[in-house]
Design a protein around this motif. Structure first.
Motif, mmCIF file in Angstrom:
data_model
loop_
_atom_site.group_PDB
_atom_site.id
_atom_site.type_symbol
_atom_site.label_atom_id
_atom_site.label_comp_id
_atom_site.label_asym_id
_atom_site.label_seq_id
_atom_site.Cartn_x
_atom_site.Cartn_y
_atom_site.Cartn_z
ATOM 1 N N ARG A 116 0.830 -1.220 0.000
ATOM 2 C CA ARG A 116 0.000 0.000 0.000
ATOM 3 C C ARG A 116 0.861 1.266 0.000
ATOM 4 N N LYS A 117 1.944 1.208 0.765
ATOM 5 C CA LYS A 117 2.813 2.374 0.878
ATOM 6 C C LYS A 117 3.523 2.659 -0.453
ATOM 7 N N ALA A 118 3.742 1.590 -1.212
ATOM 8 C CA ALA A 118 4.445 1.741 -2.489
ATOM 9 C C ALA A 118 3.502 2.167 -3.608
ATOM 10 N N LYS A 119 2.190 2.121 -3.334
ATOM 11 C CA LYS A 119 1.208 2.338 -4.403
ATOM 12 C C LYS A 119 1.309 3.699 -5.102
ATOM 13 N N PRO A 120 1.424 4.802 -4.334
ATOM 14 C CA PRO A 120 1.438 6.093 -5.036
ATOM 15 C C PRO A 120 2.560 6.191 -6.076
ATOM 16 N N ARG A 121 3.758 5.727 -5.710
ATOM 17 C CA ARG A 121 4.880 5.787 -6.655
ATOM 18 C C ARG A 121 4.651 4.843 -7.845
ATOM 19 N N ALA A 122 4.065 3.663 -7.555
ATOM 20 C CA ALA A 122 3.780 2.706 -8.639
ATOM 21 C C ALA A 122 2.810 3.338 -9.644
ATOM 22 N N LEU A 123 1.779 4.022 -9.132
ATOM 23 C CA LEU A 123 0.799 4.665 -10.018
ATOM 24 C C LEU A 123 1.436 5.789 -10.828
ATOM 25 N N GLU A 124 2.338 6.527 -10.174
ATOM 26 C CA GLU A 124 3.038 7.617 -10.845
ATOM 27 C C GLU A 124 3.868 7.077 -12.025
ATOM 28 N N LEU A 125 4.557 5.961 -11.769
ATOM 29 C CA LEU A 125 5.396 5.372 -12.829
ATOM 30 C C LEU A 125 4.540 4.796 -13.957
#
Ligand SMILES: Nc1ncnc2c1ncn2[C@@H]1O[C@H](COP(=O)(O)OP(=O)(O)OP(=O)(O)O)[C@@H](O)[C@H]1O
Ligand SMILES: [Mg+2]
Length: 254
Positions: A116-125
């Motif tokens: 969950r914590k990694a999600k924002p960066r994953a979506l950005e990429l």
């Protein structure tokens, strides 16, 4: 960024030994997109594996930012890979049960960050590779080119300075392949290095430097130059990649 000096690698199978790399010296510069080409069996994948610390050389040195990485133990090798290298493969290597964004986030998960914590960066990429609207799709619900875009995003999530790709367009049609090559060129703009093994001579036009292997040796090193009228040509340089070498500049075939 990476400097190889007199690197050799031999494989022993049964009583036979194969010298896959026979004394390779080269430099990978920050912000450059390097292609490694050469016939089948010339040592391209072996070289890429050494650059990414997936394997160690028999002799010679591999220095990354002035630190020797050729002799790291297994734990330090995997630590190096996790933080310094992003890998992209011919067959994408996505996990079929996970969504696109979860696949992108996997390296973070392996490094101890919650999904969950990694999600924002994953979506950005995913957005950056043009897949902002496919985040919840599973690999089977994506095209080949889209799957490779997910793999590119995954390679970038740890923010590694070095991206290694083995035949990233080998499984794509030429138009889709070209869009992946442009994407790989784009990610060198922030100073990342991309090293790509390819059979596709047309891919050379997207690169900055071309290293040709022959029988485990460097056959030639060329710089790729683009003229204002859109023509692409290759200019031979000396093995250390700095000064002009004897030989004619060639126009790159499409
Ligand atoms: N794990 C291994 N064990 C034994 N021999 C190997 C191994 N991997 C590669 N080789 C041998 O080392 C040489 C170089 O192989 P490598 O896979 O680096 O070639 P390549 O240039 O990537 O070829 P291709 O274009 O077919 O992928 C070949 O002769 C191969 O047979
Ligand atoms: Mg190979």
């Amino acid at each position: 960024m990476l400097e190889l000096t007199d690197v050799t690698k031999e494989y022993r199978v049964g009583g036979q030994s194969v010298r896959a790399l026979d004394g390779i010296s080269l430099r990978i510069e920050p912000g450059e997109f390097t292609a490694i080409i050469g016939p089948s069996g010339s040592g391209k994948s072996t070289l890429l594996h050494l650059l990414g610390a997936l394997d160690s050389p028999d002799t010679g040195s591999i220095r990354f930012r002035d630190k020797e990485i050729g002799d790291l133990d297994d734990d330090r090798q995997s630590e190096f890979r996790r933080h310094q290298v992003g890998f992209i493969f011919q067959f994408f290597n996505l996990l079929p049960t996970l969504s696109a964004w979860e696949n992108v986030a996997i390296p973070k998960l392996l490094d101890g960050t919650g999904l969950r914590k990694a999600k924002p960066r994953a979506l950005e990429l995913l957005d950056m590779v043009g897949l902002g609207d496919r985040a919840e799709h599973r690999p089977a619900e994506l095209s080949g080119g889209q799957m490779q875009r997910v793999a590119v995003a995954r390679a970038l999530i740890m923010d590694p300075p070095l991206i290694l790709a083995d035949e990233p367009t080998g499984n794509l049609d030429s138009k889709t392949g070209a869009s992946i090559l442009r994407l790989l060129g784009d990610i060198t703009r922030d100073g990342n290095s991309v090293v790509m093994v390819t059979h596709d001579m047309g891919a050379v036009r997207y690169c900055d430097r071309v290293i040709t292997l022959r029988d485990g040796l460097i056959g030639s090193t060329e710089l790729v130059e683009r003229t204002d009228d859109g023509e692409v040509r290759t200019v031979p340089v000396s093995p250390d990649g700095t000064t002009a070498a004897a030989g004619d500049a060639g126009v790159v075939r499409a």
